[in-house]
Structure formats: C-alpha cells, structure tokens
Design a protein around this motif. Structure first.
Motif, PDB file in Angstrom:
ATOM      1  N   SER A 247       0.752  -1.286  -0.006  1.00 45.35           N
ATOM      2  CA  SER A 247      -0.361  -0.514   0.433  1.00 45.35           C
ATOM      3  C   SER A 247       0.835   1.244  -0.052  1.00 45.35           C
ATOM      4  CB  SER A 247      -0.950   0.023   1.152  1.00 45.35           C
ATOM      5  OG  SER A 247      -1.237   1.522   0.991  1.00 45.35           O
ATOM      6  N   MET A 248       0.521   2.286  -0.627  1.00 44.90           N
ATOM      7  CA  MET A 248       1.240   3.843  -0.902  1.00 44.90           C
ATOM      8  C   MET A 248       0.615   4.398   0.453  1.00 44.90           C
ATOM      9  SD  MET A 248       3.721   4.104  -3.179  1.00 44.90           S
ATOM     10  CE  MET A 248       3.839   5.519  -3.223  1.00 44.90           C
ATOM     11  N   GLY A 249      -0.574   4.520   0.286  1.00 46.14           N
ATOM     12  CA  GLY A 249      -0.915   4.996   2.049  1.00 46.14           C
ATOM     13  C   GLY A 249      -0.160   4.062   3.039  1.00 46.14           C
ATOM     14  N   THR A 250       0.044   2.967   2.901  1.00 45.27           N
ATOM     15  CA  THR A 250       0.586   2.978   4.508  1.00 45.27           C
ATOM     16  C   THR A 250       2.117   3.283   4.417  1.00 45.27           C
ATOM     17  OG1 THR A 250      -0.312   0.627   4.287  1.00 45.27           O
ATOM     18  CG2 THR A 250       1.598   0.198   5.960  1.00 45.27           C
TER      19      THR A 250
ATOM     20  N   SER B 204       0.273   7.223  -7.295  1.00 44.90           N
ATOM     21  CA  SER B 204       0.793   6.157  -8.219  1.00 44.90           C
ATOM     22  C   SER B 204       2.408   5.767  -8.215  1.00 44.90           C
ATOM     23  CB  SER B 204       0.572   7.154  -9.892  1.00 44.90           C
ATOM     24  OG  SER B 204       1.403   8.153  -9.790  1.00 44.90           O
ATOM     25  N   GLY B 205       3.387   5.746  -7.186  1.00 47.13           N
ATOM     26  CA  GLY B 205       4.365   5.480  -6.985  1.00 47.13           C
ATOM     27  C   GLY B 205       4.970   7.093  -7.217  1.00 47.13           C
ATOM     28  N   LEU B 206       6.871   6.143  -6.460  1.00 48.82           N
ATOM     29  CA  LEU B 206       7.518   7.196  -6.270  1.00 48.82           C
ATOM     30  C   LEU B 206       8.924   7.241  -6.949  1.00 48.82           C
ATOM     31  CD1 LEU B 206       9.563   5.802  -4.571  1.00 48.82           C
ATOM     32  CD2 LEU B 206       8.404   5.017  -3.450  1.00 48.82           C
ATOM     33  N   LYS B 207       9.463   8.432  -7.338  1.00 46.25           N
ATOM     34  CA  LYS B 207      10.256   8.610  -8.550  1.00 46.25           C
ATOM     35  C   LYS B 207      11.507   9.295  -7.858  1.00 46.25           C
ATOM     36  CE  LYS B 207       9.168  12.122 -11.211  1.00 46.25           C
ATOM     37  NZ  LYS B 207       9.504  12.701 -12.740  1.00 46.25           N
TER      38      LYS B 207
ATOM     39  N   ASP C 219       2.062  -0.497  -6.427  1.00 47.19           N
ATOM     40  CA  ASP C 219       1.776  -2.178  -6.271  1.00 47.19           C
ATOM     41  C   ASP C 219       3.026  -2.474  -5.623  1.00 47.19           C
ATOM     42  OD1 ASP C 219       3.793  -2.671  -8.195  1.00 47.19           O
ATOM     43  OD2 ASP C 219       1.458  -3.622  -9.504  1.00 47.19           O
ATOM     44  N   PHE C 220       4.428  -1.293  -5.734  1.00 51.90           N
ATOM     45  CA  PHE C 220       6.385  -1.881  -5.480  1.00 51.90           C
ATOM     46  C   PHE C 220       6.389  -3.534  -6.361  1.00 51.90           C
ATOM     47  CE2 PHE C 220       4.048   0.705  -1.641  1.00 51.90           C
ATOM     48  CZ  PHE C 220       5.319   1.752  -2.438  1.00 51.90           C
ATOM     49  N   LEU C 221       5.224  -3.378  -7.534  1.00 54.31           N
ATOM     50  CA  LEU C 221       6.176  -4.736  -8.338  1.00 54.31           C
ATOM     51  C   LEU C 221       5.882  -4.694  -9.500  1.00 54.31           C
ATOM     52  CD1 LEU C 221       2.905  -6.804  -7.594  1.00 54.31           C
ATOM     53  CD2 LEU C 221       4.763  -7.352  -6.713  1.00 54.31           C
ATOM     54  N   ARG C 222       6.131  -2.833  -9.566  1.00 51.00           N
ATOM     55  CA  ARG C 222       7.098  -2.980 -11.283  1.00 51.00           C
ATOM     56  C   ARG C 222       7.815  -1.655 -11.043  1.00 51.00           C
ATOM     57  NH1 ARG C 222       1.470  -3.431 -12.094  1.00 51.00           N
ATOM     58  NH2 ARG C 222       1.012  -0.996 -12.197  1.00 51.00           N
ATOM     59  N   GLY C 223       8.321  -1.619 -11.403  1.00 44.22           N
ATOM     60  CA  GLY C 223      10.017  -0.393 -11.685  1.00 44.22           C
ATOM     61  C   GLY C 223      10.568   0.062 -13.008  1.00 44.22           C
ATOM     62  N   ALA C 224      11.028   0.919 -13.551  1.00 45.42           N
ATOM     63  CA  ALA C 224      11.124   1.505 -14.431  1.00 45.42           C
ATOM     64  C   ALA C 224      12.777   2.176 -13.916  1.00 45.42           C
ATOM     65  CB  ALA C 224      10.634   2.475 -15.348  1.00 45.42           C
ATOM     66  N   SER C 225      13.591   2.178 -14.764  1.00 50.76           N
ATOM     67  CA  SER C 225      14.951   3.504 -14.863  1.00 50.76           C
ATOM     68  C   SER C 225      15.715   3.252 -16.109  1.00 50.76           C
ATOM     69  CB  SER C 225      15.610   2.583 -13.913  1.00 50.76           C
ATOM     70  OG  SER C 225      17.579   3.032 -14.048  1.00 50.76           O
ATOM     71  N   GLY C 226      16.104   4.487 -16.071  1.00 47.19           N
ATOM     72  CA  GLY C 226      16.341   4.643 -17.712  1.00 47.19           C
ATOM     73  C   GLY C 226      17.827   6.148 -17.172  1.00 47.19           C
TER      74      GLY C 226
END
Length: 195
Positions: free
Chosen positions: A32-35, A106-109, A123-130
């Motif tokens: 949970s992003m809230g948590t 929606s997430g953090l970066k 969802d702490f299951l996916r990410g991206a980087s570049g």
C-alpha cells in the motif's frame, strides 16, 4: 552487508545515526502506498530505498527528505542513486536539474528529465529506470547488464530510516556527540561548496 557498504556514501548525520530502522517492506507492512507514506511520516528523516529485481540486480537511492505525496519535486543535492555490481556504483547530483524526489498515489521516483533514475509503481511490483539528467546516469540501474532504459519486476523493496534525532531517555553523552556530528556535517558541507 550491502547497507554497510553504503554507510560511507551517506551524509554525516546519517552515518552517525544511533540505528537504522526498516520503515517499509511490502511483505511486512502490506502492499500500500498509503502505508508506505504513513510509515515514512511516522519516522520523518532521510531514507534509503533498496531494490532487488527478479534478475538479481540490487540498486536504489538515498532520499534527503521524508517521502510524502507532493505536487512537485522535492529534496536536495544530498540525494543519490546507486547500483551494486562487482562493487558499489554511486551516482550523485549532476547539477543539470533539481528533480530529486517525487511521490504521489501512483508511485515514487528519484531523478527526472527524460527518464527517472528510479521509478517504483504503487504496487511495489514494477519499476523503471533510465538515463537520468538529475544524477548523470547513462543507463538503467537495474538488470544484470544495464540497458539504456526499461522496466523491471521488483523482487524485494525496502525503505530504511535513520534514528538521527531521538536522544535516549537518560544522559549518555548523546547530546554532546550529536552536536559534534552536526558541526562535522556543517564543516563537511562547507568543504563541498569550496568556500
């Protein structure tokens, strides 16, 4: 062991922290992003994000400010991203922009420009980087062989906090040590600015 390798890269007040605490891990605290935000707000301080992807790459970033929902980027030049390969590779602020941290529902970066250096989905299951202008990264932090950019699947996500400001109940000399640490930190920042 990896956390200990990162210690010399941290700002002085985090290096001398009385302890490091696991603030959030989905397997422990729930997905949970809230948590995540509540856990960070309950212990406001700098944080260290540590990620392992399903390919076995370990990478992450240091956040100079407490994670919170924001309308714009926040943080300062103490932020950095890193990757463990044969050794620790640290990418500090490159001076091109100040898109250090951003977070919303929606997430953090960490980092910005054409690509974030590290983005984690809610969802702490996916990410991206570049390649990221903020930290001067030439490619992705993830993967056994870093690509220019791309998505990854998160195997493990952890957010660590530092107990820098909470003195013990009895006088154990903490205040004197903390004052010395803050003075050393100010001196170190003065040296970095070259003044």
């Amino acid at each position: 062991a990896r956390l200990q390798l990162l210690r010399p890269e941290l700002p002085i007040k985090c290096r001398v922290a009385s302890s490091w605490r696991l603030l959030y891990r989905p397997e422990v605290h729930g997905v949970s992003m809230g948590t995540f935000f509540r856990q960070c707000q309950a212990s406001p301080s700098e944080t260290l994000i540590l990620v392992e992807d399903t390919e076995g790459a370990v990478f992450g970033g240091f956040a100079s400010h407490t994670w919170h929902v924001a309308q714009r980027h926040f943080g300062h030049a103490d932020c950095f991203v890193f990757r463990f390969e044969e050794d620790l590779q640290v990418h500090r602020w490159a001076g091109l922009n100040s898109y250090f941290l951003f977070a919303d529902a929606s997430g953090l970066k960490l980092g910005g420009g054409r690509h974030p250096a590290l983005w984690i989905d809610r969802d702490f299951l996916r990410g991206a980087s570049g390649p990221c202008e903020t930290f001067g990264t030439a490619g992705a932090l993830h993967g056994v062989v870093p690509e220019l950019s791309g998505d990854f699947v998160v195997k493990t996500f952890e957010c660590w906090g530092f107990d820098c400001l909470d003195p013990p109940k009895e006088d154990t000399g903490w205040e004197r040590r903390q004052a010395g640490a803050w003075q050393a930190c100010r001196s170190y920042q003065h040296l970095l600015r070259g003044a």
